[in-house]
Design a protein around this motif. Structure first.
Motif, short mmCIF file in Angstrom:
data_model
loop_
_atom_site.label_atom_id
_atom_site.label_comp_id
_atom_site.label_asym_id
_atom_site.label_seq_id
_atom_site.Cartn_x
_atom_site.Cartn_y
_atom_site.Cartn_z
N ARG A 1 0.83 -1.21 0.00
CA ARG A 1 0.00 0.00 0.00
C ARG A 1 0.86 1.25 0.00
O ARG A 1 0.58 2.21 -0.72
CB ARG A 1 -0.91 0.00 1.22
N LEU B 1 2.92 5.97 -2.83
CA LEU B 1 4.03 6.79 -3.33
C LEU B 1 3.97 6.92 -4.85
O LEU B 1 4.14 8.02 -5.39
CB LEU B 1 5.36 6.18 -2.89
N ALA B 2 3.74 5.80 -5.53
CA ALA B 2 3.68 5.82 -7.00
C ALA B 2 2.53 6.70 -7.49
O ALA B 2 2.70 7.50 -8.43
CB ALA B 2 3.54 4.40 -7.54
N LEU B 3 1.37 6.57 -6.87
CA LEU B 3 0.21 7.36 -7.27
C LEU B 3 0.45 8.84 -6.99
O LEU B 3 0.04 9.70 -7.77
CB LEU B 3 -1.04 6.86 -6.53
N SER B 4 1.12 9.13 -5.88
CA SER B 4 1.44 10.52 -5.55
C SER B 4 2.33 11.15 -6.62
O SER B 4 2.15 12.31 -7.01
CB SER B 4 2.15 10.59 -4.19
N VAL B 5 3.29 10.37 -7.10
CA VAL B 5 4.19 10.86 -8.16
C VAL B 5 3.41 11.14 -9.44
O VAL B 5 3.59 12.19 -10.07
CB VAL B 5 5.33 9.85 -8.42
N VAL B 6 2.54 10.20 -9.81
CA VAL B 6 1.73 10.39 -11.03
C VAL B 6 0.86 11.63 -10.91
O VAL B 6 0.78 12.45 -11.84
CB VAL B 6 0.86 9.14 -11.29
N ALA C 1 3.91 1.60 -1.12
CA ALA C 1 4.55 1.75 -2.43
C ALA C 1 3.56 2.28 -3.46
O ALA C 1 3.90 3.16 -4.27
CB ALA C 1 5.13 0.41 -2.87
N ALA C 2 2.34 1.74 -3.43
CA ALA C 2 1.31 2.21 -4.36
C ALA C 2 0.95 3.67 -4.08
O ALA C 2 0.74 4.47 -5.01
CB ALA C 2 0.07 1.33 -4.25
#
Length: 254
Positions: free
Chosen positions: A12, A17-22, A14-15
């Protein structure tokens, strides 16, 4: 079991963080993107941007069990105000989301049973509708637009400087309803989808009828009630439906 829970939390995080970057990239370049027609903009916001933003709330859902939510939420609120004053609009935007989400998680501890949340979901649409059409929200939107912008969350429209906006109370009830599904064993994923799509539906109705704004809480409340109607009905008929528990103490799920 502990190892599996730890792995899920790591996934969760990691997801998240990735979604925040996008989302950070989208907010940074949104004005440079292709300018679409109005209805394509509605589709992009309703099915891509809004779900992505509230995906952060879904991924942060386990946090509702954490301690010290009130001071953390207030601290994020102060940070959001400071960022807004300094002109850092995008970080301020997401600090608002974080603050309101943590405060909603904190307030959930004062609901003894799921029936309390159901009652709130039945009442707030009427309050919100009155406020938007005849009450203080209408006055603020009409005569104090800057104040509404301050106390709202912005969704950039691709290819434009314009934004779609949701008031902070809408964000608060989104997080409250979603966390309630997790606490009382309701349908969390389906409810998240229904809550998220309710905002897109409200926006589409506003565009279709050329309205300056519509209350978002009526459809949001429906997004909580409809997917869980049978489960909430069972809980409402249970012996302890209205609670004999102290605020903050868990009611057994089911």
């Amino acid at each position: 079991m502990v190892g599996r829970a730890s792995a899920l939390l790591t996934l969760r995080a990691a997801a998240f963080l990735a979604l925040s970057v996008v989302l950070g990239i989208y907010y940074a370049v949104s004005e440079s993107l292709t300018n679409f027609t109005v209805w394509w903009e509605v589709v992009i916001l309703a099915f891509l941007v809004i779900p992505a933003v509230f995906g952060l709330v879904y991924l942060a859902l386990p946090v509702w069990r954490a301690p010290n939510l009130l001071p953390a939420g207030l601290a994020l609120g102060v940070l959001a105000a400071g960022l807004e004053i300094a002109g850092f609009d995008v970080p301020a935007n997401f600090a608002k989301l974080g603050a309101v989400t943590l405060l909603a998680f904190y307030f959930l501890s004062y609901f003894e049973t799921a029936t309390w949340v159901m009652l709130v979901a039945l009442i707030i649409p009427w309050v919100d509708a009155y406020s938007v059409w005849r009450g203080p929200t209408k006055h603020i939107i009409t005569h104090q637009r800057e104040l509404f912008t301050t106390f709202s969350f912005a969704f950039p429209v691709p290819g434009e400087q314009n934004t779609a906006q949701l008031g902070l109370p809408d964000l608060l009830f989104f997080a409250l309803f979603l966390a309630a599904t997790d606490r009382w064993g309701l349908r969390t994923r389906v409810t998240w989808a229904a809550l998220t799509l309710s905002f897109g539906a409200t926006m589409a109705l506003s565009v279709a009828f050329d309205l300056n704004g519509l209350p978002a809480l009526p459809l949001l409340a429906l997004g909580f009630l409809a997917p869980n109607a049978d489960l909430l009905w069972k809980k409402a008929r249970a012996k302890n439906a209205w609670g004999s528990l102290r605020p903050g103490k868990e009611e057994p799920a089911g």
